[in-house]
Write a protein that holds these residues in place. Structure first.
Motif, PDB file in Angstrom:
ATOM      1  N   CYS A   1      56.755  -8.975 -69.180  1.00 23.00           N
ATOM      2  CA  CYS A   1      56.002 -10.074 -69.793  1.00 23.00           C
ATOM      3  C   CYS A   1      55.885  -9.904 -71.301  1.00 23.00           C
ATOM      4  O   CYS A   1      55.572 -10.850 -72.013  1.00 23.00           O
ATOM      5  N   ASP A   2      56.171  -8.711 -71.799  1.00 26.36           N
ATOM      6  CA  ASP A   2      56.133  -8.496 -73.241  1.00 26.36           C
ATOM      7  C   ASP A   2      57.183  -9.375 -73.909  1.00 26.36           C
ATOM      8  O   ASP A   2      58.343  -9.374 -73.549  1.00 26.36           O
ATOM      9  N   GLY A   3      56.781 -10.159 -74.865  1.00 25.59           N
ATOM     10  CA  GLY A   3      57.704 -11.043 -75.563  1.00 25.59           C
ATOM     11  C   GLY A   3      57.818 -12.416 -74.927  1.00 25.59           C
ATOM     12  O   GLY A   3      58.390 -13.322 -75.512  1.00 25.59           O
ATOM     13  N   MET A   4      57.270 -12.606 -73.721  1.00 24.89           N
ATOM     14  CA  MET A   4      57.331 -13.908 -73.072  1.00 24.89           C
ATOM     15  C   MET A   4      56.103 -14.745 -73.388  1.00 24.89           C
ATOM     16  O   MET A   4      56.099 -15.934 -73.206  1.00 24.89           O
ATOM     17  N   GLN A   5      55.069 -14.110 -73.808  1.00 21.95           N
ATOM     18  CA  GLN A   5      53.849 -14.825 -74.127  1.00 21.95           C
ATOM     19  C   GLN A   5      53.899 -15.252 -75.585  1.00 21.95           C
ATOM     20  O   GLN A   5      54.639 -14.704 -76.379  1.00 21.95           O
ATOM     21  N   ASP A   6      53.085 -16.223 -75.904  1.00 20.49           N
ATOM     22  CA  ASP A   6      53.021 -16.688 -77.279  1.00 20.49           C
ATOM     23  C   ASP A   6      52.077 -15.803 -78.084  1.00 20.49           C
ATOM     24  O   ASP A   6      51.106 -16.257 -78.665  1.00 20.49           O
ATOM     25  N   VAL A   7      52.379 -14.515 -78.093  1.00 18.59           N
ATOM     26  CA  VAL A   7      51.557 -13.544 -78.802  1.00 18.59           C
ATOM     27  C   VAL A   7      52.462 -12.782 -79.754  1.00 18.59           C
ATOM     28  O   VAL A   7      53.499 -12.266 -79.355  1.00 18.59           O
ATOM     29  N   GLU A   8      52.077 -12.730 -80.976  1.00 21.56           N
ATOM     30  CA  GLU A   8      52.835 -11.957 -81.948  1.00 21.56           C
ATOM     31  C   GLU A   8      52.142 -10.617 -82.125  1.00 21.56           C
ATOM     32  O   GLU A   8      50.956 -10.550 -82.428  1.00 21.56           O
ATOM     33  N   VAL A   9      52.852  -9.546 -81.904  1.00 23.95           N
ATOM     34  CA  VAL A   9      52.284  -8.212 -82.035  1.00 23.95           C
ATOM     35  C   VAL A   9      52.417  -7.790 -83.488  1.00 23.95           C
ATOM     36  O   VAL A   9      53.510  -7.707 -84.022  1.00 23.95           O
ATOM     37  N   ARG A  10      51.283  -7.533 -84.130  1.00 23.64           N
ATOM     38  CA  ARG A  10      51.291  -7.202 -85.554  1.00 23.64           C
ATOM     39  C   ARG A  10      50.954  -5.748 -85.824  1.00 23.64           C
ATOM     40  O   ARG A  10      51.206  -5.256 -86.903  1.00 23.64           O
ATOM     41  N   SER A  11      50.363  -5.083 -84.843  1.00 24.39           N
ATOM     42  CA  SER A  11      49.996  -3.692 -85.059  1.00 24.39           C
ATOM     43  C   SER A  11      50.005  -2.964 -83.720  1.00 24.39           C
ATOM     44  O   SER A  11      50.110  -3.575 -82.664  1.00 24.39           O
TER      45      SER A  11
ATOM     46  N   ASP B   1      47.246  -4.219 -81.541  1.00 29.57           N
ATOM     47  CA  ASP B   1      47.557  -5.495 -80.884  1.00 29.57           C
ATOM     48  C   ASP B   1      48.439  -5.262 -79.663  1.00 29.57           C
ATOM     49  O   ASP B   1      48.248  -5.889 -78.620  1.00 29.57           O
ATOM     50  N   TYR B   2      49.409  -4.373 -79.795  1.00 29.82           N
ATOM     51  CA  TYR B   2      50.308  -4.081 -78.686  1.00 29.82           C
ATOM     52  C   TYR B   2      49.539  -3.448 -77.531  1.00 29.82           C
ATOM     53  O   TYR B   2      49.725  -3.816 -76.368  1.00 29.82           O
ATOM     54  N   ILE B   3      48.664  -2.503 -77.837  1.00 30.32           N
ATOM     55  CA  ILE B   3      47.845  -1.857 -76.804  1.00 30.32           C
ATOM     56  C   ILE B   3      46.963  -2.888 -76.110  1.00 30.32           C
ATOM     57  O   ILE B   3      46.838  -2.893 -74.884  1.00 30.32           O
ATOM     58  N   LYS B   4      46.376  -3.795 -76.873  1.00 35.21           N
ATOM     59  CA  LYS B   4      45.545  -4.842 -76.277  1.00 35.21           C
ATOM     60  C   LYS B   4      46.383  -5.748 -75.375  1.00 35.21           C
ATOM     61  O   LYS B   4      45.946  -6.114 -74.281  1.00 35.21           O
ATOM     62  N   LEU B   5      47.578  -6.104 -75.805  1.00 35.65           N
ATOM     63  CA  LEU B   5      48.464  -6.940 -74.993  1.00 35.65           C
ATOM     64  C   LEU B   5      48.788  -6.245 -73.664  1.00 35.65           C
ATOM     65  O   LEU B   5      48.740  -6.866 -72.600  1.00 35.65           O
ATOM     66  N   ILE B   6      49.073  -4.958 -73.718  1.00 42.31           N
ATOM     67  CA  ILE B   6      49.366  -4.201 -72.491  1.00 42.31           C
ATOM     68  C   ILE B   6      48.135  -4.134 -71.597  1.00 42.31           C
ATOM     69  O   ILE B   6      48.219  -4.351 -70.381  1.00 42.31           O
ATOM     70  N   LYS B   7      46.978  -3.856 -72.172  1.00 38.61           N
ATOM     71  CA  LYS B   7      45.750  -3.788 -71.376  1.00 38.61           C
ATOM     72  C   LYS B   7      45.449  -5.140 -70.731  1.00 38.61           C
ATOM     73  O   LYS B   7      45.045  -5.193 -69.564  1.00 38.61           O
ATOM     74  N   ASP B   8      45.625  -6.226 -71.478  1.00 37.62           N
ATOM     75  CA  ASP B   8      45.379  -7.561 -70.918  1.00 37.62           C
ATOM     76  C   ASP B   8      46.336  -7.844 -69.760  1.00 37.62           C
ATOM     77  O   ASP B   8      45.932  -8.368 -68.718  1.00 37.62           O
ATOM     78  N   ALA B   9      47.606  -7.501 -69.922  1.00 33.68           N
ATOM     79  CA  ALA B   9      48.581  -7.714 -68.858  1.00 33.68           C
ATOM     80  C   ALA B   9      48.249  -6.853 -67.642  1.00 33.68           C
ATOM     81  O   ALA B   9      48.339  -7.308 -66.497  1.00 33.68           O
ATOM     82  N   LYS B  10      47.832  -5.612 -67.889  1.00 33.09           N
ATOM     83  CA  LYS B  10      47.458  -4.722 -66.785  1.00 33.09           C
ATOM     84  C   LYS B  10      46.241  -5.262 -66.046  1.00 33.09           C
ATOM     85  O   LYS B  10      46.203  -5.274 -64.815  1.00 33.09           O
TER      86      LYS B  10
END
Length: 106
Positions: free
Chosen positions: A65-75, A78-87
């Motif tokens: 799902c990384d890169g499929m969402q309309d989320v731009e990872v800037r730091s 942000d990446y850790i938060k994206l992973i935690k949200d997906a988890k």
């Protein structure tokens, strides 16, 4: 022979589900496409990935799902938060579907 209602299917979101065969947990991707000629919108199978255990299948969801969402990872944060949200999405879906499965087999 198991009935159709007892089949394991974990719907994580509109794009991903996890199903099970006798040997694997299967991460399934569904894509929405529009027919160029008719304009009809339909669901098609995207990818399928096979895992021996449920936890790696859920981690596979996070990877895919990384890169499929309309989320731009800037730091990194942000990446850790994206992973935690997906988890969290995956774990909540698992809990929901396990409860449905347990009710179906009672």
């Amino acid at each position: 022979m198991a009935n159709k209602e007892s089949k394991l299917e974990i719907k994580i979101n509109d794009q991903f589900t996890i199903t099970r065969d006798p040997y694997n947990y299967i991460l399934n991707e569904t894509k929405t496409v529009t027919d160029k000629d008719t304009g009809a919108v339909k669901q098609i199978r995207g990818g399928q990935w096979y895992y021996g255990k449920l936890e790696p299948a859920l981690c596979g969801f996070i990877d895919h799902c990384d890169g499929m969402q309309d989320v731009e990872v800037r730091s990194v944060q942000d990446y850790i938060k994206l992973i935690k949200d997906a988890k969290n999405d995956a774990l909540n879906a698992l809990k929901r579907e396990v409860e449905k499965y347990e009710q179906a087999v009672k």
